[in-house]
Design a protein around this motif. Structure first.
Motif, PDB file in Angstrom:
ATOM      1  N   LEU A 105      14.263 -91.348 -27.017  1.00 30.55           N
ATOM      2  CA  LEU A 105      13.343 -90.274 -27.658  1.00 30.55           C
ATOM      3  C   LEU A 105      12.206 -90.050 -26.967  1.00 30.55           C
ATOM      4  CD1 LEU A 105      13.974 -91.991 -31.373  1.00 30.55           C
ATOM      5  CD2 LEU A 105      14.866 -89.923 -30.463  1.00 30.55           C
ATOM      6  N   PRO A 106      11.359 -91.047 -26.597  1.00 27.46           N
ATOM      7  CA  PRO A 106      10.142 -90.451 -25.651  1.00 27.46           C
ATOM      8  C   PRO A 106      10.736 -89.570 -24.686  1.00 27.46           C
ATOM      9  CG  PRO A 106      10.706 -92.922 -25.314  1.00 27.46           C
ATOM     10  CD  PRO A 106      11.558 -92.440 -26.627  1.00 27.46           C
ATOM     11  N   ARG A 107      11.679 -89.791 -23.881  1.00 29.96           N
ATOM     12  CA  ARG A 107      12.240 -88.993 -22.776  1.00 29.96           C
ATOM     13  C   ARG A 107      12.307 -87.518 -23.419  1.00 29.96           C
ATOM     14  NH1 ARG A 107      13.327 -91.810 -18.292  1.00 29.96           N
ATOM     15  NH2 ARG A 107      13.571 -93.904 -18.463  1.00 29.96           N
ATOM     16  N   ILE A 108      12.762 -87.395 -24.530  1.00 32.85           N
ATOM     17  CA  ILE A 108      13.191 -86.054 -25.095  1.00 32.85           C
ATOM     18  C   ILE A 108      11.802 -85.395 -25.470  1.00 32.85           C
ATOM     19  CG2 ILE A 108      13.994 -84.730 -27.122  1.00 32.85           C
ATOM     20  CD1 ILE A 108      16.361 -86.786 -27.386  1.00 32.85           C
ATOM     21  N   ARG A 109      10.788 -86.248 -25.908  1.00 28.17           N
ATOM     22  CA  ARG A 109       9.384 -85.550 -26.056  1.00 28.17           C
ATOM     23  C   ARG A 109       8.896 -85.066 -24.802  1.00 28.17           C
ATOM     24  NH1 ARG A 109       4.851 -87.975 -30.369  1.00 28.17           N
ATOM     25  NH2 ARG A 109       3.140 -87.017 -29.397  1.00 28.17           N
ATOM     26  N   ARG A 110       8.889 -86.019 -24.069  1.00 25.13           N
ATOM     27  CA  ARG A 110       8.470 -85.484 -22.473  1.00 25.13           C
ATOM     28  C   ARG A 110       8.952 -84.338 -22.130  1.00 25.13           C
ATOM     29  NH1 ARG A 110       6.709 -88.151 -17.620  1.00 25.13           N
ATOM     30  NH2 ARG A 110       7.516 -87.125 -15.607  1.00 25.13           N
ATOM     31  N   LYS A 111      10.427 -84.064 -22.206  1.00 25.94           N
ATOM     32  CA  LYS A 111      11.151 -82.874 -21.867  1.00 25.94           C
ATOM     33  C   LYS A 111      10.744 -81.759 -22.647  1.00 25.94           C
ATOM     34  CE  LYS A 111      13.966 -80.525 -19.498  1.00 25.94           C
ATOM     35  NZ  LYS A 111      13.953 -80.361 -18.105  1.00 25.94           N
ATOM     36  N   LEU A 112      10.427 -81.952 -24.067  1.00 27.84           N
ATOM     37  CA  LEU A 112       9.971 -80.785 -24.803  1.00 27.84           C
ATOM     38  C   LEU A 112       8.607 -80.421 -24.494  1.00 27.84           C
ATOM     39  CD1 LEU A 112      11.484 -81.952 -28.343  1.00 27.84           C
ATOM     40  CD2 LEU A 112      12.029 -80.107 -26.929  1.00 27.84           C
ATOM     41  N   ILE A 113       7.592 -81.471 -24.116  1.00 28.04           N
ATOM     42  CA  ILE A 113       6.318 -80.983 -23.901  1.00 28.04           C
ATOM     43  C   ILE A 113       6.116 -80.402 -22.401  1.00 28.04           C
ATOM     44  CG2 ILE A 113       3.954 -81.982 -22.863  1.00 28.04           C
ATOM     45  CD1 ILE A 113       4.644 -84.615 -25.000  1.00 28.04           C
ATOM     46  N   PHE A 114       7.043 -80.503 -21.441  1.00 29.58           N
ATOM     47  CA  PHE A 114       7.250 -80.209 -20.159  1.00 29.58           C
ATOM     48  C   PHE A 114       7.669 -78.769 -20.544  1.00 29.58           C
ATOM     49  CE2 PHE A 114      10.131 -78.611 -17.103  1.00 29.58           C
ATOM     50  CZ  PHE A 114       9.396 -78.570 -15.856  1.00 29.58           C
ATOM     51  N   MET A 115       8.426 -78.333 -21.315  1.00 31.80           N
ATOM     52  CA  MET A 115       8.880 -77.039 -21.483  1.00 31.80           C
ATOM     53  C   MET A 115       8.046 -75.944 -22.163  1.00 31.80           C
ATOM     54  SD  MET A 115      12.832 -77.872 -22.743  1.00 31.80           S
ATOM     55  CE  MET A 115      13.151 -76.084 -23.576  1.00 31.80           C
ATOM     56  N   PHE A 116       6.933 -76.561 -22.938  1.00 34.34           N
ATOM     57  CA  PHE A 116       5.888 -75.906 -23.602  1.00 34.34           C
ATOM     58  C   PHE A 116       5.000 -75.655 -22.683  1.00 34.34           C
ATOM     59  CE2 PHE A 116       1.861 -75.990 -25.963  1.00 34.34           C
ATOM     60  CZ  PHE A 116       1.953 -74.804 -26.495  1.00 34.34           C
TER      61      PHE A 116
END
Length: 488
Positions: free
Chosen positions: A226-237
């Protein structure tokens, strides 16, 4: 004392620690880290001013190899980031590699090795030398007439004097950069009055900050994906934000709309809005983020003078328009020396070539990481690796993975030392100049700390982080030439 090691890393912040982890992963166990201070942390150890925090979300501003499910808020404070780095260092045994209170004095390449001397006289010999000193640690304080006559406490934000009681004081703040935007909202809670000398109004954007609920943190700890997914989403934004720097109209209009709403919600007076409106294209200077800045400027005990300081006479501070303000305390929020930070170091490569001479026409490094004529020398967050839109931790990780791959390839081919191909480095440097020439950072006469004294942007990477990651991943020994032990 004379010591030898395979890799000597200068600096124990994000860059130095990440490099040590990567080198060890590649089978290099003989590593030493020289750190001038008494603990790790870099800028997060140095900066302790009230309100200090990162302007990148915590889950992105952390090592990919060491995700932290326990961040207490979306944008962590400096003390929490420092605690995170110390925790990683303890987990990985990196403290055992560190030699604290050891500041680099000089380094010279001779006989196939780097010969290093510290300020206190220690001598080191190393096959690889890595500069991980970062850029935000040499405070920039303007040399103003009469500054020495100020009778009260005076200090830079990066050298915060916690012994000074700001309660009921008249405080003058010079500068409106990233640090001031963070500490001013805190000190106004204590001060009688705060006067801010604003040479140039910044764009200050709102940010989705706030505490992360304990149950969410527990979930992150239980399900690491889950935190890895959050990291990826923030990166994309955050990658999307690069479109602002490319001058894409829709992205710029979206950013301006967010900024304008933040300003106009907090500031109702038309004249004050005018004073706080930047006179340059958004993205030219560092875009700041805060939910408190504009509401703070609306307070009765805060004034903004839209002029820089011209001179100081005792406790009187005079702006360029001759506005005069009396102050009990003077705080410099004037940033850091960035464009010449590494060239200050006494580093000499092959044939007596010094880094100062190599960079006489501006900082440059192949892929922002290595310099022709300086064998086995690597620079983390070097020229053209800074960012205006995303997390520099990602840039560091791309660099150290590139260096780690070089270490493996050198071992496979039996190379003892390498230096970047001069032609390839010159091509990269020219590419950076060409890409920056019509960018937001060098158009319309815009000036910022990104630009050196000769008007060159030697600081920032002009593309997305994704582009840099891909480029570094595809670059290997073909970018370098081998150097024999006799080359000195």
């Amino acid at each position: 004392m004379h010591q030898t090691t395979e890799m000597l890393i200068i600096g124990a912040g994000f860059s130095g620690l990440t490099m040590a982890l990567e080198a060890r992963k590649r089978g290099l166990s003989d590593i030493a880290i020289l750190e001038k201070a008494d603990d790790i942390g870099g800028t997060w150890r140095e900066n302790t001013y009230p309100g200090v925090a990162c302007d990148v979300p915590s889950h992105l501003y952390s090592m990919a190899t060491h995700p932290n499910p326990h961040w207490s808020r979306a944008y962590a404070g400096g003390a929490e980031i420092q605690a995170y780095l110390k925790d990683v260092a303890r987990q990985e045994g990196l403290y055992d590699l560190c030699h604290f209170g050891r500041e680099l004095k000089s380094a010279r390449w001779n006989g196939g090795r780097w010969h290093v001397e510290t300020v206190d006289g220690d001598l080191w010999s190393a096959r690889f030398l890595v500069s991980a000193i970062g850029a935000l640690h040499h405070p920039s304080i303007p040399n103003l007439p009469g500054a020495e006559s100020f009778p009260g406490p005076s200090f830079h934000s990066a050298q915060w004097d916690h012994q000074v009681d700001l309660t009921d004081k008249e405080i003058a703040v010079v500068g409106t950069g990233a640090s001031a935007v963070q500490f001013v909202p805190e000190i106004v809670k204590l001060a009688r009055h705060v006067t801010i000398f604003q040479r140039s109004a910044p764009y200050v954007m709102p940010r989705p900050d706030g505490p992360i609920a304990p149950w969410v943190r527990k979930l992150y700890a239980r399900i690491p994906l889950l935190p890895r997914i959050r990291r990826k989403l923030i990166f994309m934004f955050f990658e999307f934000r690069h479109r602002v720097f490319r001058g894409e109209e829709r992205a710029m209009n979206f950013a301006l709309k967010m900024w304008r709403k933040s300003l106009e919600t907090a500031i109702t007076d038309p004249e004050e809005r005018r004073v706080l409106t930047p006179d340059y294209q958004i993205g030219c200077k560092r875009i700041l983020s805060s939910n408190d800045w504009y509401p703070t400027l609306a307070r009765d005990n805060v004034s903004v003078i839209p002029q820089g300081v011209a001179r100081i006479a005792g406790d009187k501070i005079m702006a360029a328009d001759r506005t005069e303000v009396r102050a009990d305390v003077l705080i410099w929020g004037t940033g850091f020396h960035v464009t010449n930070v590494v060239e200050r170091l006494d580093i000499t490569g092959s044939d007596g070539l010094t880094l100062r001479k190599a960079w006489a026409n501006g900082m440059n490094a192949h892929l922002g990481t290595s310099v022709a004529g300086f064998p086995n020398f690597f620079v983390l967050l070097g020229p053209h690796t800074g960012l205006g839109h995303n997390s520099v931790v990602l840039m560091i990780e791309a660099q150290v993975e590139h260096i780690g791959r070089l270490l493996s390839e050198m071992k496979h081919k039996g190379f003892s030392a390498i230096t970047p191909d001069k032609t390839k480095q010159a091509g990269f440097t020219q590419e950076m100049a060409d890409r920056h020439a019509d960018s937001v950072w060098q158009s319309g006469g815009c000036t910022s700390w990104y630009i050196d004294a000769d008007g060159r942007n030697t600081t920032l990477w002009p593309g997305t982080v994704g582009e840099f990651q891909k480029r570094m991943a595809q670059s290997g020994l073909e970018q370098y030439i081998p150097v024999g032990p006799g080359d000195s």
